[in-house]
Design a protein around this motif. Structure first.
Motif, mmCIF file in Angstrom:
data_model
loop_
_atom_site.group_PDB
_atom_site.id
_atom_site.type_symbol
_atom_site.label_atom_id
_atom_site.label_comp_id
_atom_site.label_asym_id
_atom_site.label_seq_id
_atom_site.Cartn_x
_atom_site.Cartn_y
_atom_site.Cartn_z
ATOM 1 N N ALA A 327 43.159 27.817 34.000
ATOM 2 C CA ALA A 327 41.709 27.595 33.909
ATOM 3 C C ALA A 327 41.035 28.733 33.133
ATOM 4 C CB ALA A 327 41.108 27.460 35.306
ATOM 5 N N VAL A 328 41.385 29.979 33.449
ATOM 6 C CA VAL A 328 40.762 31.110 32.752
ATOM 7 C C VAL A 328 41.078 31.060 31.253
ATOM 8 C CG1 VAL A 328 40.716 33.619 32.538
ATOM 9 C CG2 VAL A 328 40.775 32.580 34.791
ATOM 10 N N ASN A 329 42.255 30.547 30.916
ATOM 11 C CA ASN A 329 42.679 30.485 29.519
ATOM 12 C C ASN A 329 41.869 29.486 28.696
ATOM 13 O OD1 ASN A 329 44.549 31.291 27.440
ATOM 14 N ND2 ASN A 329 45.489 29.266 27.629
ATOM 15 N N LEU A 330 40.963 28.744 29.330
ATOM 16 C CA LEU A 330 40.186 27.730 28.618
ATOM 17 C C LEU A 330 38.804 28.203 28.198
ATOM 18 C CD1 LEU A 330 41.284 24.759 30.874
ATOM 19 C CD2 LEU A 330 41.774 25.000 28.438
ATOM 20 N N VAL A 331 38.415 29.387 28.660
ATOM 21 C CA VAL A 331 37.046 29.835 28.365
ATOM 22 C C VAL A 331 37.055 31.184 27.645
ATOM 23 C CG1 VAL A 331 35.951 28.540 30.234
ATOM 24 C CG2 VAL A 331 36.834 30.835 30.702
ATOM 25 N N ASP A 332 36.031 31.400 26.832
ATOM 26 C CA ASP A 332 35.947 32.650 26.078
ATOM 27 C C ASP A 332 35.451 33.798 26.941
ATOM 28 O OD1 ASP A 332 36.824 31.530 23.682
ATOM 29 O OD2 ASP A 332 34.820 30.765 23.233
ATOM 30 N N SER A 333 34.702 33.471 27.985
ATOM 31 C CA SER A 333 34.196 34.524 28.870
ATOM 32 C C SER A 333 33.921 33.931 30.244
ATOM 33 C CB SER A 333 32.904 35.131 28.301
ATOM 34 O OG SER A 333 31.904 34.138 28.228
ATOM 35 N N VAL A 334 33.805 34.810 31.223
ATOM 36 C CA VAL A 334 33.429 34.374 32.569
ATOM 37 C C VAL A 334 32.181 35.143 32.991
ATOM 38 C CG1 VAL A 334 35.786 33.788 33.290
ATOM 39 C CG2 VAL A 334 34.931 36.107 33.664
ATOM 40 N N LEU A 335 31.371 34.482 33.796
ATOM 41 C CA LEU A 335 30.212 35.132 34.373
ATOM 42 C C LEU A 335 30.657 35.821 35.656
ATOM 43 C CD1 LEU A 335 27.024 35.244 34.056
ATOM 44 C CD2 LEU A 335 27.013 33.569 35.919
ATOM 45 N N VAL A 336 30.288 37.075 35.838
ATOM 46 C CA VAL A 336 30.673 37.800 37.045
ATOM 47 C C VAL A 336 29.422 38.009 37.888
ATOM 48 C CG1 VAL A 336 31.783 39.856 37.960
ATOM 49 C CG2 VAL A 336 32.498 38.922 35.749
ATOM 50 N N LYS A 337 29.408 37.351 39.030
ATOM 51 C CA LYS A 337 28.260 37.359 39.929
ATOM 52 C C LYS A 337 28.439 38.503 40.930
ATOM 53 C CE LYS A 337 28.220 34.081 43.104
ATOM 54 N NZ LYS A 337 27.943 34.637 44.454
ATOM 55 N N ARG A 338 27.426 39.368 41.074
ATOM 56 C CA ARG A 338 27.526 40.498 41.997
ATOM 57 C C ARG A 338 26.351 40.499 42.952
ATOM 58 N NH1 ARG A 338 29.547 45.887 39.003
ATOM 59 N NH2 ARG A 338 29.736 46.368 41.215
ATOM 60 N N ALA A 339 26.601 40.883 44.185
ATOM 61 C CA ALA A 339 25.513 40.971 45.162
ATOM 62 C C ALA A 339 24.588 42.128 44.784
ATOM 63 C CB ALA A 339 26.093 41.187 46.554
ATOM 64 N N ARG A 340 23.308 41.868 44.778
ATOM 65 C CA ARG A 340 22.300 42.910 44.539
ATOM 66 C C ARG A 340 22.486 43.693 43.239
ATOM 67 N NH1 ARG A 340 23.811 42.711 49.573
ATOM 68 N NH2 ARG A 340 25.371 44.336 49.322
ATOM 69 N N LYS A 341 23.181 43.110 42.292
ATOM 70 C CA LYS A 341 23.312 43.745 40.971
ATOM 71 C C LYS A 341 23.221 42.644 39.931
ATOM 72 C CE LYS A 341 25.890 47.946 41.851
ATOM 73 N NZ LYS A 341 26.983 48.802 41.437
ATOM 74 N N PRO A 342 22.859 42.983 38.706
ATOM 75 C CA PRO A 342 22.796 41.933 37.690
ATOM 76 C C PRO A 342 24.189 41.356 37.408
ATOM 77 C CG PRO A 342 21.798 43.988 36.906
ATOM 78 C CD PRO A 342 22.478 44.304 38.195
ATOM 79 N N ALA A 343 24.228 40.101 37.068
ATOM 80 C CA ALA A 343 25.496 39.477 36.688
ATOM 81 C C ALA A 343 26.000 40.109 35.399
ATOM 82 C CB ALA A 343 25.305 37.979 36.505
ATOM 83 N N GLN A 344 27.318 40.062 35.229
ATOM 84 C CA GLN A 344 27.922 40.572 33.997
ATOM 85 C C GLN A 344 28.661 39.439 33.298
ATOM 86 O OE1 GLN A 344 30.391 43.726 35.880
ATOM 87 N NE2 GLN A 344 29.290 45.100 34.499
ATOM 88 N N VAL A 345 29.003 39.644 32.050
ATOM 89 C CA VAL A 345 29.863 38.697 31.347
ATOM 90 C C VAL A 345 31.128 39.445 30.942
ATOM 91 C CG1 VAL A 345 30.131 37.259 29.302
ATOM 92 C CG2 VAL A 345 27.946 37.299 30.512
ATOM 93 N N TRP A 346 32.271 38.926 31.362
ATOM 94 C CA TRP A 346 33.544 39.536 30.970
ATOM 95 C C TRP A 346 34.228 38.620 29.951
ATOM 96 C CZ3 TRP A 346 36.068 40.947 36.393
ATOM 97 C CH2 TRP A 346 35.442 42.099 36.899
ATOM 98 N N PRO A 347 34.484 39.112 28.749
ATOM 99 C CA PRO A 347 35.231 38.296 27.778
ATOM 100 C C PRO A 347 36.680 38.097 28.229
ATOM 101 C CG PRO A 347 34.103 40.140 26.698
ATOM 102 C CD PRO A 347 34.039 40.395 28.175
ATOM 103 N N VAL A 348 37.190 36.891 28.048
ATOM 104 C CA VAL A 348 38.608 36.623 28.329
ATOM 105 C C VAL A 348 39.351 36.999 27.048
ATOM 106 C CG1 VAL A 348 40.292 34.926 29.129
ATOM 107 C CG2 VAL A 348 37.917 34.777 29.897
#
Lengths: 355, 355
Positions: A327-348
């Motif tokens: 599944a991860v191999n199908l996307v260019d990046s993932v959204l990283v959701k964090r409690a009480r912090k801004p979300a990040q984007v991690w490139p695959v």
């Protein structure tokens, strides 16, 4: 966070769950007295590999030179390619180019592969691990037959680091303890044979996520990778709970008929994996009784149990892929959701690096 | 051409076979008296869509707005999104942005979806096709229940173009003729109901590659897509021969034991599709009796029949994915091999455009 800010479908990682999985893994491997070298083909994300190193990993495992190029470029300096690479001159040159920046190991399972490596690598600091078959019957040599490979390495002045196996037959209901035992048996036979012939075995590497809890201290390291994110297969094999699953696909209901709905995530973002024992094409986060009964490229058909109201058109639900690595191999990046912090984007960053 | 110039595994298209498939499709649809609007999710390659237009296609079919953005940018000006899109304000704006440059159609299968489209699109030139269920039981409304949808479109000043269905239940051995009949039945019921209620039905769109040979002239267009490239599923369903398969993955034998070899192409380049009736995880080009008996992410285990010598470590073989649409979606580009001309590289420009 508000998922309505992004067009569905998209892949999201729950940071707190990820960290909790890494903490649990560190504790477990410390108790077992073995090192961790997680297989990063599960995520292909340098940020995540660095987090694994923070949580005690000694290095990472990969399958291809293309993946290694990405992770070495990102600063990871200890890599084992758990794969019997066939080194053409071009592949050998690519592998050699990594050696000044990282400790690099690779798998071998044949004298032919060793001769080819010797011919194309020449003098090298790359270390070799002999792959043995512990019952998965994929690559890997019969553990009784390792000595000629160690001899071939010695004949060509190539460094033997140790032996490894992948107990992939742990991916069946109720086989994980047996697979873990098979793994130790195979590595014991290979180690004894090599030591009797005068070879030193510094490393005995194994591991898979399903067999993690029963991994035995005869191993020096485990290469399990899926434990960090989880997926529907791990849920159904019983090693992880729904609350441990850190990766899901956020999706919108586009069609609804009673308890059956269609969401806009299909095999092009979930992957098409479905083991013969899987209960469906994935699971639904927070809805243990729902099942994905059919999947095509952009549709997943989800049946909700009568005990809860089914979602309606336009509603957002999160679905869990059967097999997170694909599944991860199908996307260019993932959204990283964090409690009480801004979300990040991690490139695959290593997505699609198949060669 | 010499495949040893590129590191395996990589995906290759045989140009002459592709063109031969396009020619045969043109002839067949001309004989059937129906237009062709191939589903370009099969390849996601603008160069290939343009070739399909040269060979008689009236436009293309897609599944997502992201795909449409890529193909419209590449100059394709007639696009049908055969999907019941749920138009959030952002998705509606993206879709509207395409309208000045292309004729755009989209699917609907609920009054809720139409109300949502009306609310978010406002005044629009986008045309609507009502999706009906012909037996695949995925999205699509019961063909007897189409009139309220047509009425909802009219109430919101949205243009009805016609009706469509996908006979996906043709993807079973021996069901393709029945599926083709179901398709005509469903479209006939829907058309009659709409015409009786005073609505004009300009388009009746259907089609799948397995049912192509039995597609009936009641349809105005077919959206079949796989016919252009072929795959192991089409081979095993009987609609295409090994010599028709135009896409394969070039791979190296990395491990060998008698008639069983492991090649360096796994589900991360082949896709993990395996229908319950499939004979394995893919096929081997030019070796009809060989079977891929197991597949993991970077390994495919191939068993050759005793009637031929198995390849050895380092040998190159070409394997055929079970499902070409998901396989193409795994690579950034494909190599296009041509007789007596230099090879080309076609970017898979719409890869991963899931939303």
């Amino acid at each position: 966070m508000d998922f309505s800010e992004i067009d569905t479908p998209f892949t999201v990682i729950d940071y707190e769950r990820l960290v909790s999985n890494l903490e649990r893994h560190l504790l477990r491997t410390q108790q077992q007295g073995i090192a961790s070298r997680p297989h990063a083909k599960t995520h292909k994300i340098p940020e995540m590999a660095k987090l694994q190193l923070e949580y005690g990993a000694r290095g990472i495992t990969l399958a291809t030179i293309g993946e290694a190029e990405v992770f070495v470029e990102a600063g990871i300096d200890d890599i084992f390619l758990a794969y019997p690479l066939w080194l053409t001159p071009r592949k050998a040159a690519r592998l050699q180019a990594l050696a000044p920046r990282a400790r690099v190991g690779m798998g071998v399972d044949s004298v032919a592969g060793i001769q080819q490596a010797a011919k194309t690598l020449g003098t090298t600091t790359i270390e070799f691990m002999i792959e043995v078959d512990s019952g998965h019957h994929r690559s890997g040599i019969d553990p009784h037959q390792v000595v000629p490979l160690a001899q071939a390495l010695a004949d060509h002045d190539l460094a033997l680091r140790g032996v490894f196996t992948y107990p992939g037959h742990s991916y069946q209901p109720d086989t994980k303890d047996d697979a873990s035992q098979d793994e130790v048996t195979a590595l014991t036979i290979a180690t004894s044979a090599l030591e009797s012939a005068g070879f030193e075995v510094l490393e005995r590497s194994g591991g898979s996520t399903p067999s993690l809890h029963s991994t035995q201290s005869f191993l020096t390291e485990t290469r399990a990778g899926v434990y960090a994110l989880g997926d529907a297969q791990q849920l159904e094999l019983g090693g992880m709970d729904m609350d441990d699953v850190a990766l899901s696909v956020v999706t919108t209901v586009v069609s609804a008929r009673g308890q059956t709905v269609v969401v806009d995530a299909g095999s092009k973002i979930m992957g098409a994996d479905k083991a013969s024992w899987a209960s469906g094409h994935g699971r639904v986060l927070g809805h243990s009784d729902a099942r994905i009964v059919a999947m095509s490229e952009h549709h997943a058909t989800v049946v909700f149990s009568d005990s809860e109201p089914a979602p309606r058109c336009g509603d957002i639900i999160q679905v869990i892929p059967n097999h997170v690595c694909n599944a991860v191999n199908l996307v260019d990046s993932v959204l990283v959701k964090r409690a009480r912090k801004p979300a990040q984007v991690w490139p695959v960053a290593a997505r699609g690096k198949n060669s």
